[in-house]
Design an enzyme around this catalytic site. Structure first.
Site, mmCIF file in Angstrom:
data_model
loop_
_atom_site.group_PDB
_atom_site.id
_atom_site.type_symbol
_atom_site.label_atom_id
_atom_site.label_comp_id
_atom_site.label_asym_id
_atom_site.label_seq_id
_atom_site.Cartn_x
_atom_site.Cartn_y
_atom_site.Cartn_z
ATOM 1 N N HIS A 63 -38.554 -40.755 -72.268
ATOM 2 C CA HIS A 63 -39.251 -41.561 -73.273
ATOM 3 C C HIS A 63 -38.651 -42.965 -73.298
ATOM 4 C CE1 HIS A 63 -40.901 -38.058 -75.970
ATOM 5 N NE2 HIS A 63 -41.322 -38.018 -74.726
ATOM 6 N N TYR A 90 -30.530 -46.202 -80.892
ATOM 7 C CA TYR A 90 -31.260 -44.958 -80.617
ATOM 8 C C TYR A 90 -31.058 -44.524 -79.170
ATOM 9 C CZ TYR A 90 -34.931 -41.427 -81.010
ATOM 10 O OH TYR A 90 -35.610 -40.240 -81.039
ATOM 11 N N PRO A 110 -29.731 -34.975 -88.383
ATOM 12 C CA PRO A 110 -30.470 -35.019 -87.118
ATOM 13 C C PRO A 110 -31.415 -36.200 -86.977
ATOM 14 C CG PRO A 110 -31.389 -33.361 -88.574
ATOM 15 C CD PRO A 110 -30.146 -33.855 -89.237
ATOM 16 N N LYS A 124 -28.303 -37.692 -82.762
ATOM 17 C CA LYS A 124 -26.978 -38.060 -82.250
ATOM 18 C C LYS A 124 -26.016 -36.894 -82.059
ATOM 19 C CE LYS A 124 -27.957 -42.304 -81.977
ATOM 20 N NZ LYS A 124 -28.498 -42.603 -80.655
ATOM 21 N N TYR A 184 -41.537 -40.584 -86.166
ATOM 22 C CA TYR A 184 -40.757 -40.428 -87.397
ATOM 23 C C TYR A 184 -41.606 -40.993 -88.530
ATOM 24 C CZ TYR A 184 -36.601 -39.647 -84.479
ATOM 25 O OH TYR A 184 -35.689 -39.150 -83.584
#
Length: 392
Positions: free
Chosen positions: A72, A385, A293, A297, A201
């Site tokens: 991704h 990220y 979560p 990480k 998200y």
């Protein structure tokens, strides 16, 4: 039994450390209190940072990951009806993440250890660590009704939050930092196509939601629920209906539902202990720190821990001196706290808090709006990220 490094825990952290040490010519034994099948049955996260991907490749266990993992180059934030894609590769010089389940990482590492003839002890009962401050620490455990002793030079505690490693450090040595959140994640696994090619998200007045995946045909979805909620209260129908409510209309319309094959609630907390070493015991992964979560990480932090620890153990072995290991905790905690910060930030930005006042809520909204409207802000989100450098 004798070895150079005793590794407590056969999760991905312990097995990856064992693999890295094996390739460096450092003898090690993995001791695990659960059965092999139990370890492989645990369903965990599955988003790998670029640094973790690179480390698995360096460890020689990436063949199946590279075939089956889904790369991704971005992810999406859904803020009520507003949708914002965060490009990961552009601001980070081509870095990306990969969707590949933690269970699959564990399976690959187990297979590599078997092929290399690495020693592993499963179903070890009553594990105890001794003489941690001496030059000859040792581990005791029961196997097949017999008490066994494993002598070693160093011990790596990779046995998770509830493991024996951290509990073996005397009282008063460790400082604990913790934040417990007033909600958890209700997660389901279903054999349905993901609703999106990238993770979504979602922040919504009803609570946070996450659309994730394990493969092109298996999806993983999450809903924020109160910390008092029970799985039994959530039928499949109720879960899918609530997920649709928290997603933008076009995403909800594209959602394909079906029977769930796993359903559970995970509490959210932030936790760190300092230092991450005591004598000849070195903590790694969940034994030393836990993150919510939200920032993906947990596994990646564990990989960073053992990557650095393996490098320092090799340096110590080559030099015949334990001096390189003295700074393990200091060095690894720099990265740990940065990841804790990002996971806390993502959690704070995207969840609803039951006791939050209107001013705080609007400040959170303004902060996220500011960052999304700034190239530098988007780059900051992307580099965190995709993953900060492994070795600090």
């Amino acid at each position: 039994m004798k070895t150079q490094v005793a590794i407590i825990g056969a999760g991905p952290a312990g097995l990856l450390l064992g693999q890295l040490l094996q390739r460096s010519g450092i003898d090690n034994v993995v001791v695990e209190r659960r059965s092999r099948d139990y370890v492989l049955s645990r369903i965990r996260a599955g988003v790998l940072e670029q640094g973790t991907i690179d480390l698995l490749r360096a460890a020689g266990v990436s063949a199946r990951m590279d075939r089956e993992g889904i790369v991704h180059h971005g992810f999406e934030l859904a803020l009520e009806a507003r949708r914002e894609r965060i490009d990961l590769s552009g601001p980070t010089g081509g870095r990306a993440v990969m969707v590949y389940g933690q269970t699959e990482v564990t399976r690959d590492l187990m297979a590599a250890r078997d092929a290399a003839g690495g020693a592993s002890v499963y179903e070890a009962d009553d594990v105890a660590l001794h003489s941690l401050e001496s030059e000859q620490p040792f581990v005791e455990f029961n196997r097949d009704g017999e008490r066994e002793r494993l002598e070693c030079d160093y011990i790596a505690g990779c046995d998770g939050y509830h493991g024996v490693s951290r509990a073996s450090i005397p009282a008063g040595v460790l400082r604990e930092y913790e934040r417990v959140y007033p909600f958890g994640w209700l997660g389901v696994l279903s054999d349905t196509p993901p609703v999106s090619e990238e993770l979504i998200y979602a922040r919504h007045a009803r609570g946070f939601a996450l659309c994730s995946m394990r493969s092109a045909t298996r999806s993983r979805y999450y809903l924020q629920v109160p910390d008092t909620e029970q799985v039994a209260n959530w039928s499949d129908e109720r879960f899918w209906d609530e997920l649709r409510r928290r997603l933008p209309e076009d995403v909800a319309a594209a959602l394909i539902t079906g029977p769930t094959i796993e359903k559970s609630i995970a509490p959210l907390r932030s936790f760190v202990v300092e230092p991450m070493q005591y004598g000849r015991l070195f903590l790694a992964g969940d034994a030393a720190h836990i993150v919510p979560p939200t920032g993906a990480k947990g596994l990646n932090l564990a990989a960073g821990d053992v990557g650095l620890l393996a490098s320092l153990l090799k340096q110590a072995n080559d030099e015949g001196s334990g001096l390189p290991l003295q700074r393990y905790s200091e060095r690894v905690l720099r990265r740990v706290w940065k990841a804790e910060r990002f996971s806390w930030w993502m959690t704070s930005m995207l969840h609803t808090f039951p006791d939050e006042d209107g001013f705080t809520r609007r400040i959170r909204e303004a902060e996220l709006d500011y960052l999304l409207g700034s190239a530098a802000g988007r780059a900051t989100i992307a580099e965190n990220y995709a993953g900060l450098p492994m070795q600090q």
